[in-house]
Design a protein around this motif. Structure first.
Motif, short mmCIF file in Angstrom:
data_model
loop_
_atom_site.label_atom_id
_atom_site.label_comp_id
_atom_site.label_asym_id
_atom_site.label_seq_id
_atom_site.Cartn_x
_atom_site.Cartn_y
_atom_site.Cartn_z
N LEU A 9 0.76 -1.25 -0.04
CA LEU A 9 0.03 -0.02 0.00
C LEU A 9 0.86 1.23 0.08
N ALA A 10 0.41 2.25 -0.64
CA ALA A 10 1.16 3.61 -0.60
C ALA A 10 1.14 4.13 0.83
N SER A 11 2.01 4.76 1.36
CA SER A 11 2.14 5.25 2.50
C SER A 11 1.49 6.66 2.96
N GLY A 12 0.96 6.71 4.06
CA GLY A 12 0.43 7.75 4.86
C GLY A 12 1.49 8.62 5.31
N VAL A 13 1.23 10.04 5.67
CA VAL A 13 2.24 10.75 6.00
C VAL A 13 1.63 11.61 7.22
N SER A 14 2.86 11.81 8.06
CA SER A 14 2.23 12.56 9.19
C SER A 14 3.10 13.96 9.36
N GLY A 15 2.36 14.79 10.19
CA GLY A 15 2.69 16.14 10.02
C GLY A 15 1.82 17.01 10.61
N ALA A 16 2.07 18.31 10.47
CA ALA A 16 1.32 19.34 11.33
C ALA A 16 0.20 20.13 10.39
N ALA A 17 0.01 19.34 9.14
CA ALA A 17 -0.86 20.22 8.24
C ALA A 17 -2.29 20.03 9.06
N ALA A 18 -3.18 21.25 8.80
CA ALA A 18 -4.44 21.48 9.73
C ALA A 18 -5.51 20.85 9.02
N VAL A 19 -6.27 19.99 9.82
CA VAL A 19 -7.48 19.33 9.38
C VAL A 19 -8.45 20.26 9.42
N THR A 20 -9.38 20.33 8.31
CA THR A 20 -10.43 21.24 8.41
C THR A 20 -11.40 21.00 9.58
N THR A 21 -12.08 21.99 10.20
CA THR A 21 -12.86 21.61 11.35
C THR A 21 -13.98 20.97 10.71
N PRO A 22 -14.39 19.71 11.58
CA PRO A 22 -15.42 19.05 11.25
C PRO A 22 -16.73 19.82 11.14
N HIS A 23 -17.58 19.56 10.15
CA HIS A 23 -18.97 20.26 9.91
C HIS A 23 -19.80 19.21 10.59
N LEU A 24 -20.92 19.80 11.49
CA LEU A 24 -21.80 18.91 12.10
C LEU A 24 -23.19 19.12 11.58
N SER A 25 -23.91 18.33 11.42
CA SER A 25 -25.14 18.51 10.98
C SER A 25 -26.38 17.66 11.51
N ALA A 26 -27.59 17.99 11.82
CA ALA A 26 -28.18 16.83 12.77
C ALA A 26 -29.62 16.98 11.85
N PRO A 27 -29.71 15.97 10.88
CA PRO A 27 -31.14 16.15 9.96
C PRO A 27 -32.25 15.51 11.04
N SER A 28 -31.83 14.79 12.09
CA SER A 28 -33.05 14.40 13.03
C SER A 28 -32.37 14.24 14.13
#
Length: 485
Positions: A9-28
């Motif tokens: 498998l191709a490699s994942g990488v680690s580092g300090a890149a920012a992850v976008t803030t998860p968007h929360l929705s509550a359809p019910s």
């Protein structure tokens, strides 16, 4: 992802890149949808908060992620998943409730039951975390969407786990055959524990070790697989981003965390966890070519090393040679034994192909682990192959595999090797000086002395298909040591 050495498998990488803030929705009221994007260079693991309300009887989680096209040779997206409950995500796993890597797209948890790979138990109110493992990230990023569904109602009762007994019907002091690296449906395998136990018995095995990727959920799943003559030990394959290690024969219910790399200097803590739970620390396929599989933690904390993993391949040859190199400076008292395991996941993998044959006082967890730790073992491609190997001193004193025969430096020592079940194979004797003798007979004798040979070990090889490279192994032994004294 399903991490096997056979699936590069191709490699994942680690580092300090920012992850976008998860968007929360509550359809019910009973559904939460969490979405976001993981960029290239993100950390190895991303914790996505999930607030669980009171009164939840069942939590069901599913996820999807984008797989945009990438140029040839460029890693595409691959995303693993697991979950931690309201007790938190701290290293060590107090809040750990399960991990399925990339083997499943959904899972559920209840007090009385859970998806394999996950732990049944109460669905407590509070902040849980879905754990994402971006194993590989495409240049465009990795968009994901997690759907959590709550079913409200009275919780069921969590069953008391039934674990395999630590003793099976044995033959007293004898050679016992086993496979300590097997995967079931509790990680990325395809068979149930009961099916694996049946295959183990059919393969002539006496013991196996439960070794799921990063979860101990299978420890309580062997009730339907119990047999009076099959010892089932519990453990784990700790699948880090810088190598995999088997926890062999740990106390049932022991979880060992995997969320660290070699550069973080944390492995010693978890090696002590394994040994503190009565188990052995065994680096797996240390020279495998799949990304993240090669062992980078060193062998100072190891109790043994897996030099033969599944069908014989070039990385096994490297593992064998690297292990042999560690023996050159050993004194016969402090050395690292070698083992062989199948790493069974699915067809065409064979349970017990290969296997470790251990001289133990009885068929108990304690005795089997003691035999492996002492190196009183050899690897064989199947139960059809048997090896007898010993050194005989000038006064008739004897030492077998993993043992020491102390004699004067110039004492005449007779080495005897006999093999059954390997017709047409080549018998080889290897010492600290290298290859010493080869024979195509089913048995051989050779004379040496402690001054000439610090140790002698045996290999049984199939005919070479690409000379001068040696043929695949049919069997190998740990060394007999010849300390001068």
């Amino acid at each position: 992802m399903a991490l096997t050495r056979r699936e590069v498998l191709a490699s994942g990488v680690s580092g300090a890149a920012a992850v976008t803030t998860p968007h929360l929705s509550a359809p019910s009221p009973d559904t939460r949808i969490l979405s976001g994007t993981i960029p290239p260079g993100a950390p190895d693991f991303v914790e996505i908060p999930l607030d669980v309300p009171r009164g939840v009887r069942e939590l069901r989680v599913s996820y999807t992620y984008g797989r945009p096209p990438v140029p040839p040779g460029t890693p595409g997206n691959a995303l693993d998943i697991g979950i931690f409950d309201e007790h938190g995500t701290g290293l060590g796993g107090r809040g750990f409730r399960g991990w399925s890597g990339g083997a499943r797209s959904e899972f559920f948890l209840r007090a009385d039951e859970a998806t394999p790979g996950y732990l049944p138990g109460p669905i407590g109110a509070g902040r849980w975390h879905v754990l994402l493992g971006p194993y590989t990230v495409a240049p465009q990023g990795l968009p994901y969407e997690i759907t959590a569904r709550f079913t409200f109602g009275e919780p069921g009762r969590t069953p008391r786990p039934v674990h395999p007994p630590q003793r099976a019907r044995g033959r007293g002091r004898a050679w016992y055959r086993g496979d300590c690296h097997i995967h079931s449906v509790h990680s990325d395998g395809r068979r149930t524990p009961a099916e694996i136990a049946a295959l183990a018995r059919a393969a002539g095995l006496d013991f196996i070790n439960s070794s799921e990727h990063n979860t101990h959920s299978a420890h309580a799943a062997w009730a339907d697989a119990l047999s009076p003559d099959l010892l089932i030990m519990t453990g784990e394959e700790i699948t880090t981003r810088t190598g995999h290690v088997l926890a062999v024969g740990t106390d049932p219910g022991t979880f060992v965390d995997w969320r660290y790399r070699a550069r973080e200097n944390r492995f010693g803590r978890f090696a002590r966890t394994i040994r503190g739970a009565g188990g052995l620390v065994v680096p797996a396929h240390p020279h495998a070519t799949c990304i993240g599989c090669a062992w980078k933690f060193g062998f100072g904390e190891a109790d043994a090393v897996e030099v033969w993993n599944g069908p014989w391949t070039p990385d096994d040859e490297v593992s064998l040679a690297s292990w042999d190199a560690t023996l050159r400076g050993a004194d016969g008292e402090h050395w690292l034994p070698a083992v062989a395991n199948s790493d069974h996941h699915r067809d065409p993998d064979l349970v017990g192909g290969p296997q470790t044959v251990v001289l133990a006082e009885d068929l108990t967890r304690e005795a089997i682990l003691a035999g492996i730790r002492a190196g009183r073992s050899y690897g064989a491609e199947s139960a059809g192959v048997s090896v007898a190997f010993e050194a005989v001193g000038p006064r008739g004193e004897r030492a077998g595999v993993g043992e020491r025969l102390r004699a004067a430096p110039d004492a005449d020592v007779l080495i005897r090797l006999a093999v059954t079940g390997a017709p047409g194979c080549e018998l080889r004797l290897v010492t600290d000086q290298g290859l010493a003798l080869t024979s195509t007979d089913a048995a051989l004798e050779w004379r040496t002395s402690p001054a000439r040979s610090a140790y002698v070990r045996a290999e049984v090889r199939h005919p070479a298909t690409l000379p001068p490279l040696p043929g695949a192994l049919a069997a190998f032994t740990n060394p007999v040591w010849l300390p001068a004294g």
